[in-house]
Design a protein around this motif. Sequence first.
Motif, PDB file in Angstrom:
ATOM      1  N   ASN A 373      17.325 -28.708 110.111  1.00  0.00           N
ATOM      2  CA  ASN A 373      17.403 -30.112 110.542  1.00  0.00           C
ATOM      3  C   ASN A 373      17.548 -31.089 109.375  1.00  0.00           C
ATOM      4  N   LYS A 374      18.062 -30.630 108.246  1.00  0.00           N
ATOM      5  CA  LYS A 374      18.288 -31.478 107.089  1.00  0.00           C
ATOM      6  C   LYS A 374      19.758 -31.371 106.696  1.00  0.00           C
ATOM      7  N   LEU A 375      20.357 -32.532 106.520  1.00  0.00           N
ATOM      8  CA  LEU A 375      21.774 -32.587 106.165  1.00  0.00           C
ATOM      9  C   LEU A 375      21.937 -32.700 104.666  1.00  0.00           C
ATOM     10  N   SER A 376      22.736 -31.829 104.106  1.00  0.00           N
ATOM     11  CA  SER A 376      22.981 -31.843 102.670  1.00  0.00           C
ATOM     12  C   SER A 376      23.811 -33.058 102.287  1.00  0.00           C
ATOM     13  N   ASP A 377      23.529 -33.599 101.053  1.00  0.00           N
ATOM     14  CA  ASP A 377      24.322 -34.719 100.555  1.00  0.00           C
ATOM     15  C   ASP A 377      25.778 -34.331 100.351  1.00  0.00           C
ATOM     16  N   ALA A 378      26.053 -33.008 100.274  1.00  0.00           N
ATOM     17  CA  ALA A 378      27.429 -32.545 100.065  1.00  0.00           C
ATOM     18  C   ALA A 378      28.288 -32.693 101.317  1.00  0.00           C
ATOM     19  N   VAL A 379      27.651 -32.814 102.494  1.00  0.00           N
ATOM     20  CA  VAL A 379      28.388 -32.973 103.751  1.00  0.00           C
ATOM     21  C   VAL A 379      28.731 -34.442 103.930  1.00  0.00           C
ATOM     22  N   SER A 380      29.995 -34.727 104.061  1.00  0.00           N
ATOM     23  CA  SER A 380      30.449 -36.109 104.218  1.00  0.00           C
ATOM     24  C   SER A 380      30.994 -36.347 105.619  1.00  0.00           C
ATOM     25  N   ARG A 381      31.192 -37.613 105.910  1.00  0.00           N
ATOM     26  CA  ARG A 381      31.784 -37.974 107.192  1.00  0.00           C
ATOM     27  C   ARG A 381      33.190 -37.415 107.321  1.00  0.00           C
ATOM     28  N   ASP A 382      33.914 -37.388 106.243  1.00  0.00           N
ATOM     29  CA  ASP A 382      35.276 -36.832 106.287  1.00  0.00           C
ATOM     30  C   ASP A 382      35.267 -35.347 106.647  1.00  0.00           C
ATOM     31  N   ASP A 383      34.294 -34.610 106.118  1.00  0.00           N
ATOM     32  CA  ASP A 383      34.206 -33.190 106.458  1.00  0.00           C
ATOM     33  C   ASP A 383      33.997 -33.003 107.957  1.00  0.00           C
ATOM     34  N   PHE A 384      33.130 -33.818 108.512  1.00  0.00           N
ATOM     35  CA  PHE A 384      32.867 -33.704 109.945  1.00  0.00           C
ATOM     36  C   PHE A 384      34.094 -34.081 110.774  1.00  0.00           C
ATOM     37  N   GLU A 385      34.746 -35.188 110.402  1.00  0.00           N
ATOM     38  CA  GLU A 385      35.901 -35.643 111.180  1.00  0.00           C
ATOM     39  C   GLU A 385      37.028 -34.614 111.141  1.00  0.00           C
ATOM     40  N   ASN A 386      37.236 -33.994 110.004  1.00  0.00           N
ATOM     41  CA  ASN A 386      38.282 -32.969 109.905  1.00  0.00           C
ATOM     42  C   ASN A 386      37.965 -31.766 110.791  1.00  0.00           C
ATOM     43  N   ALA A 387      36.707 -31.339 110.778  1.00  0.00           N
ATOM     44  CA  ALA A 387      36.312 -30.200 111.617  1.00  0.00           C
ATOM     45  C   ALA A 387      36.429 -30.548 113.093  1.00  0.00           C
ATOM     46  N   LYS A 388      36.012 -31.759 113.448  1.00  0.00           N
ATOM     47  CA  LYS A 388      36.097 -32.176 114.850  1.00  0.00           C
ATOM     48  C   LYS A 388      37.540 -32.237 115.327  1.00  0.00           C
ATOM     49  N   THR A 409      25.435 -31.541 116.239  1.00  0.00           N
ATOM     50  CA  THR A 409      24.177 -31.675 115.499  1.00  0.00           C
ATOM     51  C   THR A 409      24.415 -32.272 114.114  1.00  0.00           C
ATOM     52  N   VAL A 410      25.545 -31.862 113.505  1.00  0.00           N
ATOM     53  CA  VAL A 410      25.900 -32.424 112.201  1.00  0.00           C
ATOM     54  C   VAL A 410      26.243 -33.905 112.354  1.00  0.00           C
ATOM     55  N   GLU A 411      26.914 -34.238 113.427  1.00  0.00           N
ATOM     56  CA  GLU A 411      27.262 -35.643 113.655  1.00  0.00           C
ATOM     57  C   GLU A 411      26.014 -36.510 113.797  1.00  0.00           C
ATOM     58  N   ASN A 412      25.024 -36.021 114.503  1.00  0.00           N
ATOM     59  CA  ASN A 412      23.779 -36.784 114.661  1.00  0.00           C
ATOM     60  C   ASN A 412      23.084 -37.002 113.316  1.00  0.00           C
ATOM     61  N   ALA A 413      23.074 -35.976 112.473  1.00  0.00           N
ATOM     62  CA  ALA A 413      22.451 -36.117 111.148  1.00  0.00           C
ATOM     63  C   ALA A 413      23.220 -37.104 110.285  1.00  0.00           C
ATOM     64  N   LEU A 414      24.543 -37.081 110.380  1.00  0.00           N
ATOM     65  CA  LEU A 414      25.349 -38.037 109.629  1.00  0.00           C
ATOM     66  C   LEU A 414      25.085 -39.463 110.087  1.00  0.00           C
ATOM     67  N   ASN A 415      24.966 -39.639 111.394  1.00  0.00           N
ATOM     68  CA  ASN A 415      24.696 -40.985 111.919  1.00  0.00           C
ATOM     69  C   ASN A 415      23.367 -41.520 111.387  1.00  0.00           C
ATOM     70  N   ALA A 416      22.352 -40.656 111.331  1.00  0.00           N
ATOM     71  CA  ALA A 416      21.038 -41.088 110.830  1.00  0.00           C
ATOM     72  C   ALA A 416      21.118 -41.459 109.356  1.00  0.00           C
ATOM     73  N   ARG A 417      21.803 -40.653 108.600  1.00  0.00           N
ATOM     74  CA  ARG A 417      21.915 -40.944 107.174  1.00  0.00           C
ATOM     75  C   ARG A 417      22.708 -42.221 106.934  1.00  0.00           C
ATOM     76  N   GLU A 418      23.753 -42.426 107.667  1.00  0.00           N
ATOM     77  CA  GLU A 418      24.562 -43.620 107.506  1.00  0.00           C
ATOM     78  C   GLU A 418      23.802 -44.879 107.928  1.00  0.00           C
ATOM     79  N   ALA A 419      22.936 -44.747 108.928  1.00  0.00           N
ATOM     80  CA  ALA A 419      22.124 -45.897 109.333  1.00  0.00           C
ATOM     81  C   ALA A 419      21.163 -46.294 108.212  1.00  0.00           C
ATOM     82  N   GLU A 420      20.600 -45.298 107.572  1.00  0.00           N
ATOM     83  CA  GLU A 420      19.704 -45.569 106.459  1.00  0.00           C
ATOM     84  C   GLU A 420      20.451 -46.210 105.298  1.00  0.00           C
TER      85      GLU A 420
END
Length: 574
Positions: A373-388, A409-420
Amino acid sequence: MNKCPKCDFELKEDQTICPNCGAELNKEDIVKGSEEINEATSETPVNDNIKWSDYQDVPLGSVMEHFSELHEEDGEGDDSAESEESSILADYIRQHKEAHQKEADEQAETTVEQDGSESDDLEEAISVEETAPVESDVQEEPEQETQEEASEEPVVVPFDTVEMVESEPVETVTPVEELPETEKQTAPKSPKKRSKKTYFIAAAAALVLAGGGWIYYDQQQKAEAARQEQLRIEGAVAQIDSDLDAFFLDEDQQFIVPGKTADEIAAVMAELENYSNEEAYEELVAKGQKIQVKIAVLDQLNSYFTEPVIVGDQLQENAHIKEDSTVDMALLSEENAFSSLVNQAIEQGKKESEQLLATEKTVQSLLAGYQDNKLSDAVSRDDFENAKEEVESLFDSAEKEDFLAKISTVENALNAREAEQQAAAERAEQERAAAQRAAQENANQASSNSGSQTASPSSNEGQEILSRNTPKNSNNQPIISSRQSDINDANNPAWNWAPGVYDDVIRTSIERGYIVEGGYKLERVRIENGEGYYNLYATNTKSSLMSGISESALPMYLFTINCKTGFFRGNGND
């Protein structure tokens, strides 16, 4: 042996009354009857002087008519003559039958082959028919009234026998041998009565003709049966050919009618095996095998897809590769419409299979950056969008739904990090605005004082420690005054930065938009309790904080830093 002269009943020696007819008999009558019987039985037949070979080619009907006329003139009482004539007639009938048989055999050779066993059986039946009239001649004659009634009754011949007799050509033939003139003159003038021997002869001749006719009829029936059987075979072969053609959808016999199965073609091929001796057999086998190959190819190809990918001559767009299925069929080498469509379906299946495997690897790589349940700093929004995007390009399937669920699940973690990060950016923006206001005020004050700014001597005295309670200056002056003696003590270890503090402060300043790389400087301020303090100044206006600031305000004070703890504070908002 004694007989009754009235009814010919056999009597015992001491009987004087006939037990059969009840007549009273005396010895004279009994003796007389015995003598007549002995005379009748002691007569010997005289050889006939008629040459029957002369009548070989004469129709049997004419011979019978002539024979009957001859014997009508002789009367009814000569039993020995009847026996002799029956024997002679049997010879003629045999000769006539052999001639008929020879003609029938010649005709049979031009129609159908006859079984030897059937011919033998038929000859035996004819032989029995020939002997039947002769045996009847030697039987005991009934009483006189019965003989007369029997002689007047017509001979009943079966319908089929009569038909066969009539089928023979009848010619008018003059008898070869006529009666002598003396016999004509001495013939009795009394009314002529036909002898029962004539009917026996006629019946025997009819049977012979019927036998010959039956042979011909039987041969014709077998020939007709053979012809009908050949017609049946030809019809069955033609029907099989039609059944095979029904498997093809087009005239070029390239595509199979939808719904046709391997079991159906197998049933037709099994029926074809019953006609392996026919001329069209090889051609029909080749056609059937062609159909079997096409159906086998379609069955194998369709097994890789969620539904039949080829229906008739069309490629189905809604058919897709099955889950965990890989098309391992080789492309067909033939150059025709069927092979082209099959190869197109094979390529489609392989492409979809490869796309599934590639998307699965992409999803797994993305999920590797999200563990516990922890998202690595290496995972970016671009990585997720490309996979999606790659997952959504797949055809609708259970695998696609599974991939989308995993990356959510990765998208939810990205959203939380981006909100912060957004909250941090907002705070930085507020600080930037405050710094801009302070810088502007400082610039205005500097302009009014002709750019000279010096701290009062009293400001350098006493102890000053940087903390959250350190008061801010409204004119954007450093919140801690400098101490020259400390500045001169350059080798004091208090000026050394604690490990990682310098990098953290600079990185945070750049992220918040206070400064840019190469657009800042640090100046030593003072030492308190063995900890050195530095002032950070912006040297250009390229950062977001310095946007809109005049070049004349440079260098601009931003905040003071504790080099040991990394704590920093300026005139802006916390």
